[in-house]
Design an enzyme around this catalytic site. Structure first.
Site: not given
Lengths: 39, 876
Positions: B552, B760, B764
């Site tokens: 991410d 995180d 996510d």
């Protein structure tokens, strides 16, 4: 001596069969099937 | 704590899984408790089967390295007593613990009975004995099945008052005590067997080399030189007639069989009754056969002589085998103690005392007595006692014990501080926010403990082999006996007996049972020391096999602390330019008024920028967040929208004036955020999020490890490409909502890839859960990220590299262990059966076999311990 050998052979193989049966064949009465190892 | 919860099994910390099939099955609870007496992989599968055969048990995992069983139960369906009964029925026992409870009002003899009965009725309690003289109640219970509050409630239900909260034994201390007891017991038994073995060896020298297997036996060949030396040194021994010598040896061996080696025979017999065979069976049958043969040869030698057989004795073999196996177990127990060392080290980090302000006075109290809301004084060089928030003062705190990060982190008023971290130079006052079991350290310890006790899928192979291994070995030993008896040289019966005993002794599945759990224990423990918390064997195995790492962007590759770098305003119908001071304040005020209700990191950056610009925020009403795209609110009579270009176009805003600026910003890795008032574009904000230190290096190493790296983000494509370019990522999936990230993971999996998702843990979470391995980048304060298999405390991509390297190293160790454990048996058994005899004239002696067997398990544990020296690429 042949008698001794014959006896040991017969008893030996009978024992092998019995050991494998006793420990590896699950007892029939109401036991659950061996389950998988989970998720 | 709810009253209804623990009735089922007195279960603490119930782990809900919600996957029940309807109301009847209900939720599941997980309990974990010690099991005593397991020695090998076969024991593990026996205990596991016994537990799984108990009604209401959904799943059971038994770990040989930790001597623990973890059982998933249907809530309310199982009584702890049934679990204990199942374990005992299988020939093992549960580990127990006792607690001293101070009870008030225990005055009359008649009180004792009901109190004891009430407490003893608590599931998991094995006994309760009250003592009126000391006003105490001694409770023996199974740790893991009973909680202290449950005991306290039972005392209260019996009408008594608990004088002081019951102190539960420290789990690590408890384990150490258990381990020490085991080591002491084994040491005593091994010492007796060892002394007898040496004495028996010496005493049997004069009997050796007379007939029997003579020079073919490897062991006899080795001791032959000794034989002659001994004959010169102890001529009187050689003068003793063989018969009294044999009787003396018989007497000498009795304590070995009936005390030192007794646990083997007892366990073997219990196993036999349950139609299961394990290494105790092998040792029991092997040494038992040698002992019976020798006893018969001693007391009725005539039978042998009539049959033309030598009346040889093997007492020294019996005691040496028992001694060597006990020494092997002793070493193993000590090494196993070291494999769980990581937890001990981490718990050792706790501060023992804390300085608490009570009524304005600073008092030093045990750290365990600190309560939430207490104000604590932390001086330079001290450990922070509990988790909390700095209320005054400033300092830098060394958090390396949690994150592996060596640089102290500055702390000032309002900052969160974690217990067990080390205060460096300043002093501060801390308000306690989490104490006891809730602290980050306690969570870490729990997580690591659970991980260390878990099983890896690769273990299934070992389990499957162990299940059939022992009976097959017995069959092989019998077969070897028959073949030697029928075709071997004279005296055939002796050859046959020796090979029978040797095959049984050399074939030990204990190395097989230790191969996986010891490596997992050391691997997960080592990870914890590096700030990499791995949830268990399954996560470890999945991580080692990953092909693709999906990262991410925000908060993972970048710092996740964006700030506003550009503010643009409309300069006429198709164009835009830098905003003036006044415009800047106006645009930021409007955007911040909407965004200060949002929790998005971009929102925080906009609010901060507005504050710096001195803008006053109007009151916002009707706030509405549109996940991953933007937000709208009413400011007075004006409808204000803040968000991505796509979001504003959706709302019917003409973003024409910003089209060019948009492109320029994105190419510079600036995230563009548009602001519109009443459907008209007002301004464009450019936000930059710096790339984290370590990201570039970590991504380079990940690629070197052969992993494909994919960047996924909710941001616009241009920004994502700019970040990818800077960090060396060649595949980008931009413009993704949380659901879209799940799609990316699924798509990769659909292409046959095994995917690790790094994010995180909050935004996510769905993608983390969907991936084969979810890696959560923590901030050092949120440890138990639900959806994640791995949590990186240091919040830095270098932890991903460490995790992958550690997982690969652990799996490599497991494979080595399994390989050696199997190869050892594959080679050892045929040699013991005598296949080398026709070729090389060599037959192993049972004594040799027992040494080899002990060596094999020690070798496996030692190999796992090598992981303690695992050094990742990014050593901190």
């Amino acid at each position: 001596m042949h008698v001794a050998q014959l006896t040991v052979t017969i008893v030996g193989f009978a024992l092998i069969g019995w050991v494998l049966w006793y420990f590896l064949v699950p007892p029939a009465r109401g036991t659950r099937a061996r389950r998988g190892e989970g998720s | 704590m709810s009253d209804a919860a623990p009735r089922a099994a007195g279960v603490p910390a119930a782990a809900e899984d919600g996957g029940g099939d309807g109301a009847r099955a209900g939720a599941a609870v997980k309990v974990s408790f010690p099991v005593v007496g397991m020695t090998c992989a076969a024991c593990v599968s026996r205990v596991q089967r016994a537990l799984e055969g108990t009604g209401g048990v959904r799943d059971a995992a038994v770990n040989l390295a930790t001597n623990k069983a973890t059982v998933e139960l249907e809530r309310g369906a199982v009584h702890a007593g049934e679990l204990v009964a199942a374990i005992r029925g299988a020939g093992y026992d549960v580990g127990t613990e006792s607690a001293q409870v101070a009870v008030e009002g225990l005055r009359f003899a008649a009180d004792v009975g009901p109190l004891e009965a009430e407490v003893a009725a608590v599931p998991g309690v094995l006994g309760a004995a009250a003592n009126r003289a000391t006003d105490t109640l001694r409770v023996t219970y199974v740790p893991g099945l009973v909680t202290m509050p449950r005991l306290e409630r039972a005392v209260a239900e019996a009408g008594f008052v608990v004088a002081a909260p019951i102190a539960e034994a420290d789990p690590v201390e408890r384990e150490r005590a258990l381990r020490r007891r085991e080591v002491r017991r084994l040491a005593a038994r091994a010492a007796v067997a060892g002394v007898v073995a040496v004495a028996a060896m010496v005493a049997s020298m004069p009997l050796m080399g007379v007939g029997g297997t003579g020079t073919a036996d490897l062991f006899v060949r080795l001791v032959m030189p000794l034989h002659h030396a001994l004959a010169r040194a102890l001529p009187w021994l050689y003068a003793v007639a063989p018969q009294p010598l044999k009787i003396a040896l018989f007497v000498l061996t009795l304590p070995v069989v009936f005390w030192a080696g007794a646990p083997f025979y007892v366990a073997a017999w219990r196993g036999f009754l349950h139609r299961s065979a394990d290494m105790n069976t092998l040792i029991g049958v092997g040494t038992g056969a040698a002992m019976l043969y020798s006893t018969a040869a001693t007391f009725v030698p005539g039978v042998f002589e009539n049959a033309g057989l030598p009346a040889d004795v093997y007492y020294e073999a019996v005691s040496t085998i028992v001694a060597l196996i006990l020494v092997g177990r002793l070493l193993e127990a000590r090494a196993k103690g070291r494999t769980s060392g990581a937890i001990g080290r981490q718990l050792g980090l706790r501060a023992r005392t804390a300085r608490v302000f009570r009524d304005g006075v600073e008092l030093e109290v045990p750290a365990a007595e600190v309560q939430v809301g207490d104000f604590l004084s932390v001086r330079p060089g001290e450990r922070v006692p509990v988790d909390g928030i700095v209320r005054s003062g400033r300092s830098a705190v060394d958090e390396s014990m949690l994150t592996g990060e060596p640089v102290p982190v500055p702390k000032q008023e309002g900052d969160v501080v974690t217990g067990a971290t080390l205060n460096t130079t300043g002093a501060f006052v801390l308000e306690a926010t989490r104490v006891g079991r809730d602290t980050v350290l306690a969570q870490i310890v729990r997580l690591v403990e659970e991980a260390q006790g878990s099983r890896a899928p690769v273990q299934r192979l070992a389990d499957r082999i162990a299940g059939v291994f022992v009976p097959v070995v017995i069959a092989v030993a019998l077969f070897a006996f028959v073949v030697w008896f029928d075709f071997g040289p004279e005296p055939a019966a002796v050859w046959a007996t020796v090979s029978f005993v040797t095959v049984l002794i050399i074939a030990c599945p204990c190395a097989l049972g230790l191969a996986t759990p010891t490596a997992i224990m050391v691997g997960t423990g080592r990870g914890a020391e590096r700030g990499v918390l791995i949830k268990g064997g399954q996560a470890l195995e999945a991580l080692a096999g990953v092909d693709v790492v999906v990262l991410d962007k925000t908060g993972t590759v970048t710092a996740g602390r964006p700030h506003v770098t550009e503010v643009l305003a409309v300069r006429g119908p198709g164009s835009a330019g830098p905003a003036s001071e006044e415009e800047r304040a106006r645009i930021l005020a409007a955007a911040a008024a909407v965004e200060h209700r949002s929790e998005h990191p971009l929102a925080a950056a906009i609010v901060a920028a507005a504050g710096e610009a001195g803008a006053e925020l109007p009151e916002a009403a009707d706030f509405e967040a549109h996940e991953g795209r933007g937000a709208t609110a009413l400011l007075g009579a004006h409808q204000v929208a803040v968000g991505s270009a796509a979001f504003l176009i959706e709302l019917g805003v003409d973003i024409g004036p910003f089209t060019d600026a948009f492109e320029t910003l994105a190419a510079q890795a600036r995230t563009p955020v548009l602001v519109a008032v009443d459907g008209e574009p007002l301004g464009l904000l450019g936000l930059a999020d710096p790339i984290k230190e370590g990201s570039v290096g970590a991504i380079r190493v990940l690629r070197r490890l052969g992993l494909e790296v994919v960047l996924v983000t909710g941001d616009v494509r241009k920004v994502a490409i700019a970040v990818a370019g800077e960090t060396g990522i060649d595949r980008v999936e931009a413009g993704m909502l949380p659901a879209g990230k799940v799609q990316v993971v699924r798509r990769l999996q659909g292409a046959g890839k095994r995917v690790a998702m790094v994010g995180d843990g909050i935004n996510d979470a769905p993608a983390l859960a969907a991936a084969d391995v979810g890696i959560a980048i923590g901030t050092g304060t949120d440890v138990a990220v639900e959806a994640a298999d791995v949590t990186l405390l240091a919040g830095d991509l270098r932890g991903v590299v460490t995790a992958v390297e550690l997982a690969r190293a652990t799996m490599r160790t497991i494979r080595q262990n399994l390989f050696w454990a199997l190869v050892y048996n594959v080679i050892g058994i045929p040699v013991a059966a005598g296949v080398l005899y026709p070729v090389a004239g060599v037959l192993l002696s049972p004594v040799f076999a027992s040494a080899a067997m002990a060596f094999s398990s020690v070798a496996v544990v030692t190999n796992s311990l090598r992981l303690r020296r695992f050094a990742p690429t990014f050593a901190t």
